[in-house]
Design a protein around this motif. Sequence first.
Motif, PDB file in Angstrom:
ATOM      1  N   SER A 117       0.837  -1.199   0.000  1.00 49.20           N
ATOM      2  CA  SER A 117       0.000   0.000   0.000  1.00 49.20           C
ATOM      3  C   SER A 117       0.873   1.251   0.000  1.00 49.20           C
ATOM      4  N   SER A 160       0.579   5.767  -0.035  1.00 51.10           N
ATOM      5  CA  SER A 160      -0.210   6.992   0.025  1.00 51.10           C
ATOM      6  C   SER A 160       0.539   8.065  -0.761  1.00 51.10           C
ATOM      7  N   GLN A 180      -3.938  10.303  -1.389  1.00 45.09           N
ATOM      8  CA  GLN A 180      -4.749   9.260  -2.020  1.00 45.09           C
ATOM      9  C   GLN A 180      -4.088   7.915  -1.746  1.00 45.09           C
ATOM     10  N   ASN A 181      -4.879   6.864  -1.744  1.00 44.67           N
ATOM     11  CA  ASN A 181      -4.389   5.540  -1.367  1.00 44.67           C
ATOM     12  C   ASN A 181      -4.355   4.596  -2.569  1.00 44.67           C
ATOM     13  N   THR A 205      -7.759   3.501  -4.605  1.00 43.26           N
ATOM     14  CA  THR A 205      -8.900   3.244  -3.728  1.00 43.26           C
ATOM     15  C   THR A 205      -9.989   4.285  -3.868  1.00 43.26           C
TER      16      THR A 205
END
Length: 211
Positions: free
Chosen positions: A4, A6, A10-11, A23
């Motif tokens: 993951s 960032s 935003q992810n 996401t």
Amino acid sequence: MNQSLSILDQNFVLHPSGGIFWTEKSTLLIADVHLGKVSHFRKHGSAVPFKAVAENFKQLTRIADAFEANSICFLGDLFHSSLNTEWQLFEDWVKSRKENVILVAGNHDIINPLKYEKLGIAIYSEIITEGFLLTHHPEEREGLFNFCGHIHPGIRMGGLGRQVLKLSCFFKTENQLILPAFGTFTGNYYLEPKSGDQVFAVTRNEVIRVC
């Protein structure tokens, strides 16, 4: 196992297939599938296993089913060359999916846009949204973070006994992330990370940060 990230609040999720799930936008980003390449080379006498064709569609289905995104955005070189027998397979695959499909055209995307239009696929030269620039070729533009493909990035990692492991990778710099080639019949261009770069190597089942 996914990774993951960032970026600009935003992810994003990096998937072992080589795609990225955004996401907040419920969008998959996929670069350099090069559909039709296997059939193109087989036609010209190369001994490429035909099962490589099916593998591309299995990979697409795998990542699409994993995230159930609203949209799939291909960042160029979706189809390798002119029309061949794999186009019908692609049509069938698109018709089997519920996602909205978008293409940011790359240098290999030479098929008549009307063919994509009939499938409901919109084609763009680039997309700018939420401070992000989506392109096929790497672009550096002030004030924007670039997601792109084209390079087919790879990383070399040395081991004991002078072994060298070569893997595809996601290659992130301060304002850019280059996606690995999604297609199964594609080569790599091996990049040398500089200070501050982040490299996420791709194996069959994992995305592993290596620097």
